[in-house]
Write a protein that holds these residues in place. Structure first.
Motif: not given
Length: 492
Positions: A240-245, A290-297, A311-319
């Motif tokens: 996993s990656m992001g806020m849960d981690a 928002s710069s740390r949301n998955i789509a931005q990272l 390519d996998l499209d990641i919604p911009h709200s996914i953290r």
């Protein structure tokens, strides 16, 4: 459906005992306990004595009082690869000398591992790497905080009793357990070596124990790249990656600084929940840039058909994004759920089988989004199922993110110039687990697993066949060994 008839005889020695001469060639048959028949279910027991506070040590004492003390191992004293190498070398010698007892015992051998998910993963990796002709199936005793592996296979998620009756009850369940194969996953991480400063961009002890530095083998080595640091390893449950981690990293950091406060499973879980609040996981829209949301990272690619990246499209709200192998995450939640027939048809989705060579990719906006998992048929944002997934991190607004493998988190530096950090996950192989007959993990080969209910209506989301031999290893023996200076308590 009626429960299968038990094979447990009630006689501990007849069911589970392994004579000492089987375990070591130095033992004399004359001085050993002699059994008239091969045990029904001979077991090797590995216990992380530092898991579960005092429980690990108590469990070690109880198992040694019931079984041959030489078939019960404290992982703080001896590593599993050294034990298994010694045992199987001895078994080969005995079999070559015509010892039928050794032949039959090897066929029936099972392993019990007691500890957290990190401890269980360590055992699974070693058994996988040793490539035994008859690898023993493995049962897991929940002694950690999350206990996702035991829960996925029906062994529960609460710390077990350590008295004799509780241990005998668990042994009885091991006798009656079914074997299941589960997929394993290789992870490779590559980043540019710094031009100046420290040689290693990450202190080795900050990485999960299963993620190792991987040295360049030759000029044609396509797993490694000249001028880069490459790490590889494996996992069984999730990446996993992001806020849960990030929350998990805060928990592990606090436990490392104040180990005396983390002696109780209930206290550990309440501390985890508190850190989820203080890290902003419940108010991510306010405290998480928002710069740390998955789509931005990262740019994310998946491979569902061999040789075909998309390519996998990641919604911009996914953290937070989770690549999940087993139907158990964050203490037993099932982020993928069971897609109904319409979802399976329209989006080419399947239920989460543990042996189909596919990993489920799920996204979360925040902790409140994760709370839907507590509701019937609740699930995260289903993004994809894939044989491989690749994350490419380029220079951006964030200088780091947080990652986690099977409960072990780390803080990952991201590019500060035009370089790229790459994380690639690929299907590796399979290993045998022991499971209760009513466990939540399902096999693609079990006809009963293909009977599904269509009650899941609320959807929240609006080259490669041959693998280099080095990639086929998690790193048993020398590379997989937990360094002597590392306290294995972190594996709980």
């Amino acid at each position: 459906m009626a429960a299968p008839e038990s094979n447990f005889s009630g006689n501990i020695e007849r069911d589970f005992y392994i004579p000492t001469y089987i375990l070591s060639e130095d033992a004399s048959q004359n001085d050993d306990v002699r059994l008239s028949d091969v045990p029904t279910c001979p077991v090797l027991v590995f216990i992380n004595s530092k898991s579960g506070g005092q429980l690990g040590g108590d469990l070690l004492h109880t198992y040694r009082s019931l079984l041959n003390k030489y078939q019960v191992f404290d992982l703080g004293e001896e590593t599993p690869d050294s034990v298994l190498r010694r045992l199987y070398l001895n078994l080969e010698k005995l079999k070559s000398n015509g010892d039928e007892f050794a032949t039959k015992l090897e066929e029936r051998l099972r392993i019990i591992v007691a500890g957290g998910d990190g401890t269980a993963g360590w055992l699974l990796g070693v058994v996988s790497d040793l490539k035994l002709s008859q690898p023993p199936p493995i049962a897991t005793v929940p002694l950690g905080t999350g206990n996702n592996l035991p829960f996925a296979f029906g062994w529960g998620k609460k710390n077990p009793g350590t008295d004799q009756n509780s241990v005998i009850s668990f042994l009885k369940s091991v006798v009656d357990a079914k074997e299941m194969k589960i997929d394993s996953w290789h992870i490779l991480m590559r980043m540019r070596a710094p031009q100046e400063g420290a040689c290693d961009p990450i202190a080795p002890l900050e990485l999960p124990h299963s993620l190792h530095a991987f040295h360049r083998l030759s000029s044609s080595d396509d797993l490694n790249v000249e001028g880069c640091h490459t790490f590889r390893g494996g996992f069984w449950n999730y990446f996993s990656m992001g806020m849960d981690a990030q929350v998990s990293y805060a928990f592990h950091s606090e436990r490392k600084m104040h180990p005396e406060k983390f002696k109780n499973q209930l206290v550990n879980q309440s501390t985890y929940a508190r850190l989820g609040c203080t890290q902003g996981w419940f108010c991510a829209s306010l405290f998480h840039p928002s710069s740390r949301n998955i789509a931005q990272l990262a740019k994310v690619k998946i491979m569902k058909k061999h040789g075909e990246w998309k390519d996998l499209d990641i919604p911009h709200s996914i953290r937070s994004i989770v690549c999940l192998n087993l139907p158990s995450f964050s203490g037993g939640l099932n982020p993928w759920g069971t897609p109904n027939s319409n979802k399976r048809r329209d989006r080419d989705l399947t239920p989460p089988f543990v042996d189909d060579g596919l990993i489920e990719v799920v996204g979360f906006r925040d902790a409140w989004h994760g709370m839907v998992l507590l509701a019937p048929n609740g699930h995260g944002t289903r993004l994809a199922q894939a044989h491989r997934i690749r994350f490419e991190f380029h220079k951006g607004a964030a200088d780091h993110t947080f990652m986690r493998i099977d409960g072990e988190p780390w803080k990952q530096p991201l590019p500060v110039d035009d370089d790229t950090v790459v994380v690639e996950i690929a299907h590796l192989g399979q290993v045998k687990m022991l499971a209760t007959h009513d466990c939540r993990s399902k096999s693609v080969h079990d006809p009963s697993s293909h009977v599904h209910h269509d009650g899941d209506d609320g959807d929240s989301d609006g080259e490669e066949d041959s693998v280099v031999e080095e990639q086929r290893k998690f790193g048993a023996a020398d590379t997989f060994k937990i360094p002597d200076e590392v306290d294995i308590a972190h594996l709980s």
